[in-house]
Every structure is written in structure tokens, then in C-alpha cells.
Enzyme design. Structure first.
Site, PDB file in Angstrom:
ATOM      1  N   LYS A  15      48.297  36.646  62.179  1.00  0.00           N
ATOM      2  CA  LYS A  15      46.862  36.951  62.165  1.00  0.00           C
ATOM      3  C   LYS A  15      46.376  36.979  63.604  1.00  0.00           C
ATOM      4  CE  LYS A  15      45.297  35.352  57.669  1.00  0.00           C
ATOM      5  NZ  LYS A  15      46.656  35.499  57.104  1.00  0.00           N
ATOM      6  N   ASP A  73      48.774  40.885  60.052  1.00  0.00           N
ATOM      7  CA  ASP A  73      47.907  40.710  58.881  1.00  0.00           C
ATOM      8  C   ASP A  73      46.546  41.349  59.153  1.00  0.00           C
ATOM      9  OD1 ASP A  73      49.823  39.235  57.551  1.00  0.00           O
ATOM     10  OD2 ASP A  73      48.735  37.326  57.653  1.00  0.00           O
ATOM     11  N   MET A  74      45.874  41.778  58.075  1.00  0.00           N
ATOM     12  CA  MET A  74      44.515  42.303  58.234  1.00  0.00           C
ATOM     13  C   MET A  74      43.525  41.252  57.767  1.00  0.00           C
ATOM     14  SD  MET A  74      42.988  44.816  59.547  1.00  0.00           S
ATOM     15  CE  MET A  74      43.900  46.370  59.559  1.00  0.00           C
ATOM     16  N   ARG A  94      51.957  47.608  54.985  1.00  0.00           N
ATOM     17  CA  ARG A  94      51.718  46.768  53.803  1.00  0.00           C
ATOM     18  C   ARG A  94      50.373  47.165  53.197  1.00  0.00           C
ATOM     19  NH1 ARG A  94      50.534  40.827  55.255  1.00  0.00           N
ATOM     20  NH2 ARG A  94      52.767  40.713  55.627  1.00  0.00           N
ATOM     21  N   LYS A 126      45.201  44.678  48.191  1.00  0.00           N
ATOM     22  CA  LYS A 126      43.843  44.975  47.720  1.00  0.00           C
ATOM     23  C   LYS A 126      42.800  44.462  48.715  1.00  0.00           C
ATOM     24  CE  LYS A 126      44.966  44.898  42.782  1.00  0.00           C
ATOM     25  NZ  LYS A 126      44.561  44.415  41.444  1.00  0.00           N
ATOM     26  N   ALA A 162      41.455  40.432  50.600  1.00  0.00           N
ATOM     27  CA  ALA A 162      41.168  39.073  50.129  1.00  0.00           C
ATOM     28  C   ALA A 162      39.854  38.487  50.627  1.00  0.00           C
ATOM     29  CB  ALA A 162      42.309  38.150  50.552  1.00  0.00           C
ATOM     30  N   THR A 215      51.363  43.330  46.049  1.00  0.00           N
ATOM     31  CA  THR A 215      50.486  43.057  44.913  1.00  0.00           C
ATOM     32  C   THR A 215      51.266  42.320  43.838  1.00  0.00           C
ATOM     33  OG1 THR A 215      49.030  44.041  43.241  1.00  0.00           O
ATOM     34  CG2 THR A 215      50.993  45.299  43.808  1.00  0.00           C
ATOM     35  N   HIS A 216      50.503  41.541  43.030  1.00  0.00           N
ATOM     36  CA  HIS A 216      51.122  40.890  41.865  1.00  0.00           C
ATOM     37  C   HIS A 216      50.734  41.622  40.605  1.00  0.00           C
ATOM     38  CE1 HIS A 216      50.025  38.015  45.031  1.00  0.00           C
ATOM     39  NE2 HIS A 216      51.288  37.663  44.902  1.00  0.00           N
ATOM     40  N   ARG A 260      43.057  32.124  47.769  1.00  0.00           N
ATOM     41  CA  ARG A 260      43.910  32.191  46.561  1.00  0.00           C
ATOM     42  C   ARG A 260      43.157  31.692  45.341  1.00  0.00           C
ATOM     43  NH1 ARG A 260      46.124  34.185  50.277  1.00  0.00           N
ATOM     44  NH2 ARG A 260      44.931  35.855  49.370  1.00  0.00           N
TER      45      ARG A 260
HETATM   46  C1  LIG Z   1      52.617  39.797  50.702  1.00  0.00           C
HETATM   47  C2  LIG Z   1      51.128  39.810  50.718  1.00  0.00           C
HETATM   48  C3  LIG Z   1      50.460  39.886  51.917  1.00  0.00           C
HETATM   49  C4  LIG Z   1      49.075  39.923  51.965  1.00  0.00           C
HETATM   50  N1  LIG Z   1      48.442  40.090  53.161  1.00  0.00           N
HETATM   51  C5  LIG Z   1      47.092  40.251  53.176  1.00  0.00           C
HETATM   52  C6  LIG Z   1      46.401  40.569  54.378  1.00  0.00           C
HETATM   53  O1  LIG Z   1      46.993  40.716  55.465  1.00  0.00           O
HETATM   54  N2  LIG Z   1      45.048  40.700  54.316  1.00  0.00           N
HETATM   55  C7  LIG Z   1      44.336  40.558  53.133  1.00  0.00           C
HETATM   56  O2  LIG Z   1      43.112  40.721  53.124  1.00  0.00           O
HETATM   57  N3  LIG Z   1      44.979  40.247  51.995  1.00  0.00           N
HETATM   58  C8  LIG Z   1      46.320  40.095  51.980  1.00  0.00           C
HETATM   59  N4  LIG Z   1      46.952  39.803  50.791  1.00  0.00           N
HETATM   60  C9  LIG Z   1      46.147  39.388  49.608  1.00  0.00           C
HETATM   61  C10 LIG Z   1      45.707  40.556  48.768  1.00  0.00           C
HETATM   62  O3  LIG Z   1      44.763  41.316  49.474  1.00  0.00           O
HETATM   63  C11 LIG Z   1      45.091  40.078  47.438  1.00  0.00           C
HETATM   64  O4  LIG Z   1      43.975  39.304  47.716  1.00  0.00           O
HETATM   65  C12 LIG Z   1      46.034  39.285  46.558  1.00  0.00           C
HETATM   66  O5  LIG Z   1      47.344  39.757  46.646  1.00  0.00           O
HETATM   67  C13 LIG Z   1      45.614  39.391  45.073  1.00  0.00           C
HETATM   68  O6  LIG Z   1      45.611  40.736  44.677  1.00  0.00           O
HETATM   69  P1  LIG Z   1      46.683  41.380  43.684  1.00  0.00           P
HETATM   70  O7  LIG Z   1      47.052  42.699  44.248  1.00  0.00           O
HETATM   71  O8  LIG Z   1      47.801  40.472  43.447  1.00  0.00           O
HETATM   72  O9  LIG Z   1      45.859  41.730  42.385  1.00  0.00           O
HETATM   73  P2  LIG Z   1      44.974  40.846  41.422  1.00  0.00           P
HETATM   74  O10 LIG Z   1      44.339  41.850  40.522  1.00  0.00           O
HETATM   75  O11 LIG Z   1      44.117  39.910  42.176  1.00  0.00           O
HETATM   76  O12 LIG Z   1      46.028  39.999  40.615  1.00  0.00           O
HETATM   77  C14 LIG Z   1      46.958  40.576  39.718  1.00  0.00           C
HETATM   78  C15 LIG Z   1      47.665  39.446  38.975  1.00  0.00           C
HETATM   79  O13 LIG Z   1      48.424  38.655  39.894  1.00  0.00           O
HETATM   80  C16 LIG Z   1      48.360  37.287  39.581  1.00  0.00           C
HETATM   81  N5  LIG Z   1      47.653  36.568  40.659  1.00  0.00           N
HETATM   82  C17 LIG Z   1      46.920  37.146  41.650  1.00  0.00           C
HETATM   83  N6  LIG Z   1      46.432  36.204  42.489  1.00  0.00           N
HETATM   84  C18 LIG Z   1      46.849  35.022  42.011  1.00  0.00           C
HETATM   85  C19 LIG Z   1      46.673  33.687  42.442  1.00  0.00           C
HETATM   86  N7  LIG Z   1      45.962  33.383  43.539  1.00  0.00           N
HETATM   87  N8  LIG Z   1      47.241  32.700  41.711  1.00  0.00           N
HETATM   88  C20 LIG Z   1      47.981  32.989  40.614  1.00  0.00           C
HETATM   89  N9  LIG Z   1      48.176  34.248  40.162  1.00  0.00           N
HETATM   90  C21 LIG Z   1      47.626  35.243  40.844  1.00  0.00           C
HETATM   91  C22 LIG Z   1      47.603  37.209  38.278  1.00  0.00           C
HETATM   92  O14 LIG Z   1      48.536  37.306  37.249  1.00  0.00           O
HETATM   93  C23 LIG Z   1      46.736  38.447  38.337  1.00  0.00           C
HETATM   94  O15 LIG Z   1      46.315  38.884  37.054  1.00  0.00           O
HETATM   95  C24 LIG Z   1      48.341  39.822  50.744  1.00  0.00           C
HETATM   96  C25 LIG Z   1      49.013  39.764  49.533  1.00  0.00           C
HETATM   97  C26 LIG Z   1      50.377  39.772  49.498  1.00  0.00           C
HETATM   98  C27 LIG Z   1      51.067  39.754  48.161  1.00  0.00           C
END
Ligand SMILES: Cc1cc2nc3c(=O)[nH]c(=O)nc-3n(C[C@H](O)[C@H](O)[C@H](O)COP(=O)(O)OP(=O)(O)OC[C@H]3O[C@@H](n4cnc5c(N)ncnc54)[C@H](O)[C@@H]3O)c2cc1C
Length: 314
Positions: free
Chosen positions: A103, A140-141, A190, A193, A195, A232-233, A295
Site C-alpha cells: 500500500k 494495492d489500490m 488485479r 470490487k 473495499a 474475488t470470492h 472485512r
Molecule cells: C486478493 C485480493 C486483493 C484485494 N486487494 C484490494 C485492493 O488493493 N484494494 C481494494 O479496495 N480492495 C481489495 N480487495 C477487496 C475487494 O475489493 C473486496 O472488498 C472483497 O474482495 C470482497 O468482494 P468480493 O469480490 O469477494 O465480493 P462480495 O460480493 O463482497 O463477496 C462474495 C462472497 O464472498 C464471501 N466473502 C466476501 N467477503 C467476505 C468476508 N469478509 N468474510 C467472509 N466471506 C466473505 C461471501 O461468501 C460472499 O457472498 C482485494 C480482494 C482480494 C481477494
């Protein structure tokens, strides 16, 4: 109003309260809610977590927790920590499977005077150290106000280290255009969505809009010669990524999936076992407060677990 904005805004606002911060920060890192997302505070903890993931066939990117540094000494200490971490990874023979995530606000960008130049210099040092051991760094963003500076620093660092990874957040209106700019050969991008709690003047606030933007950006990246890192998850977006990859004749390994430590670990293993490159983002360190609240804001169901830990302090 969608599920995303309903609890996320108040939670992110609450997290800025000093009182809440004091209460939460007294939690030990061993508290279940913290440990679920952060394997530990020390470099040894981080390296041990990395070794376990690598053993399972996963790739790793490590983040030394810390953000919004306004002291040059702190920025220097963080940079030095990254250099030490990279050496530790190399010493354990893991540098090919593990990179680092940085970061820019942790290495000086937020300093009132000369922050941009200091962050650039420090990012350059980390990129050089990563190259020296055969790995990479991803920048990271952070919040929307930092995007222009982050992309400018990325462009500078990429002049010498083109392997440096970028991050784009699909919730920002600007991101599809940024994706086009970054969709060139070898460009590691990368896509997540996003955060942070961003205003509707710059960001989509509806979950479906954020997801649609994600797909549009993914199409741009998948159709190009870039190396998309699908962070993404969301199971639907994972499926969309796989179908776009096959539509464009991409082989596994010409893109990768990324998920956060502790989130959907079974799915991480399943993707890796199916031959996909799957990288886990592993945060470590004592400054886990900001990371943890983002988170929890994403998944308000975690809140009851969180409140229980606060009360019982275990
Ligand atoms: C490798 C990686 C790097 C990232 N780097 C950055 C970055 O540099 N800048 C930035 O702004 N964001 C970053 N993020 C965070 C990202 O922007 C999202 O806020 C976060 O990944 C949740 O979004 P999602 O795509 O998983 O979808 P969501 O719609 O939020 O989640 C989809 C599903 O994933 C699971 N899930 C999601 N979050 C959680 C949680 N906290 N606890 C348990 N289960 C969960 C649930 O099953 C949920 O239904 C990063 C994420 C990842 C995976």
C-alpha cells in the site's frame, strides 16, 4: 437500498471512531475474529502461513499491514520490513510462489510534503528487491482520491519493473477506462470490487452495478494480452472469468484467481486442484485494525462473532 450499502456505510463510519478503535485494538491477534483473517503479527507467522499455503499448491501475496503513514520514519520502517520479508521468502525457497502487495500510503504517499516522491522511491526499492529474488510486487489500490497518484507511481515503477502489478476496483466509474489503459501485453492487473466507502459521485453503490462493471472490466482484460488477476470470492464472477478465459482461448496460468486469507479456503483449494493459478492474499502485522474493519463491513454476518470477541476478549 442494497445489502451492500445497508450495513457497510455505518460500519465503515463506526470504524473511524477512536473509541471503537481503542476497544477493538485491545483484542489480541489470537482472537478468533482477527485470526480468521490475519495469520499473525510477525514475519515468522507470515512465512509459516505462506509455507502451508504453498504446500497446498497455492500461490501467495503478502501484505505487511499498515496504512496512512504520515511519518517518514514509519514509511522507512515499513519499506525495510518488506525488504526483509523478501529475503526471508528467498531463504525459504518460496520467492517463486510468493510475491508482496504494497500500500503506497504505508510507504509515504500520505506525507504532507514530498509524499509522492517518497512513495515512488520506496515502491521502486521494493520492486528492485522483489526482482532480485525472482518475484514481484503489486501496488494495492486504496481510496478513490489516491487512484491517480497510485497509477502514476505504477507507470514510473513499470518503466524499470514492467512486472509490477496494478489493482483496479470495479466500483469506481472510471475503472473501465483505466482497464483499457492497462490492457497491454504482460500487464499484471488485479481486478477487485473495491473495499472503501466511496461516494456516488465517483462509485457505483448498487451491488449489481459493481458486479456489471466488474464483468465489463474483466472482458477488456481477458480479451487483451494482459495478465488478469481475478480477485474475488464471488462464485458467479469466478464462473464468468472461466468462461471468458475459454472464449478467448486462454490457458490456465495466463491469468490467475486471487482470494483473501481465511475466506472460502475450500474454494481456493478446489480451484488450485483444477489446475488454476490461485493466489492467496496474506496480511500480517500488528496494524490489522483497518483491514479487519473492511472485512467485517463486507460481511455483516461476522458482526455477532466480532461483538462476542469484544465482550469476552478471547
Ligand atoms: C486478493 C485480493 C486483493 C484485494 N486487494 C484490494 C485492493 O488493493 N484494494 C481494494 O479496495 N480492495 C481489495 N480487495 C477487496 C475487494 O475489493 C473486496 O472488498 C472483497 O474482495 C470482497 O468482494 P468480493 O469480490 O469477494 O465480493 P462480495 O460480493 O463482497 O463477496 C462474495 C462472497 O464472498 C464471501 N466473502 C466476501 N467477503 C467476505 C468476508 N469478509 N468474510 C467472509 N466471506 C466473505 C461471501 O461468501 C460472499 O457472498 C482485494 C480482494 C482480494 C481477494
Amino acid at each position: 437500498m442494497t445489502g451492500m450499502s445497508l450495513l457497510r456505510q455505518p460500519l465503515l463510519a463506526l470504524s473511524r471512531s477512536e473509541q471503537v478503535k481503542r476497544a477493538v485494538s485491545t483484542l489480541p491477534v489470537s482472537a478468533a475474529v482477527v485470526r480468521g483473517y490475519v495469520p499473525g503479527e510477525t514475519e515468522d507467522d507470515a512465512v509459516a502461513a505462506t509455507a502451508a499455503l504453498v504446500d497446498d499448491g497455492l500461490l501467495v501475496t503478502l501484505d505487511f499491514l499498515g496504512e496512512d503513514t504520515v511519518e517518514a520514519a514509519q514509511a522507512e520502517a515499513t519499506t525495510t520490513t518488506y525488504l526483509g520479508l523478501l529475503e526471508a521468502l528467498a531463504a525459504r525457497g518460496m520467492a517463486r510462489r510468493a510475491e508482496v502487495s504494497l500500500k503506497l500510503s504505508a510507504v509515504g504517499r500520505a506525507l504532507p510534503d514530498g509524499g509522492f516522491d517518497l512513495a515512488l522511491e520506496n515502491a521502486h526499492r521494493v520492486a528492485a528487491a522483489a526482482r532480485a529474488v525472482g518475484t514481484t510486487v503489486t501496488l494495492d489500490m486504496e481510496d478513490h482520491a489516491s487512484v491517480d497518484d497510485t497509477l502514476a507511481i505504477l507507470r514510473e515503477v513499470r518503466k524499470e519493473f514492467p512486472e509490477t502489478g496494478a489493482v483496479l476496483q470495479s466500483y469506481l466509474h472510471r475503472t473501465e477506462s483505466d482497464a483499457r489503459d492497462l490492457a497491454y501485453e504482460g500487464s499484471r492487473v488485479r481486478l477487485c470490487k473495491g473495499a472503501y466507502d466511496e461516494p456516488s459521485s465517483v462509485a457505483f453503490r448498487e451491488r449489481t452495478e459493481v458486479d456489471k462493471s466488474y464483468v465489463r472490466c474483466l472482458r477488456v482484460l481477458m480479451a487483451s494480452q494482459a495478465y488478469p488477476m481475478i480477485a474475488t470470492h464471488d462464485p458467479r464472477l469466478v464462473r464468468v472469468a472461466q468462461s471468458l478465459a475459454s472464449r478467448h482461448g486462454r490457458h490456465q496460468g495466463t491469468y490467475e484467481f486471487q482470494m483473501l486469507y481465511g475466506i472460502r479456503p475450500t474454494e481456493q483449494l478446489r480451484l488450485a486442484e483444477s489446475g488454476e493459478a490461485m493466489r492467496v492474499y496474506v496480511p500480517y502485522g500488528t496494524d490489522w485494525y483497518g483491514y479487519l474493519t473492511r472485512r467485517l463491513a463486507e460481511r455483516p454476518q461476522n458482526l455477532s462473532l466480532f461483538l462476542t470477541s469484544l465482550v469476552s476478549k478471547k
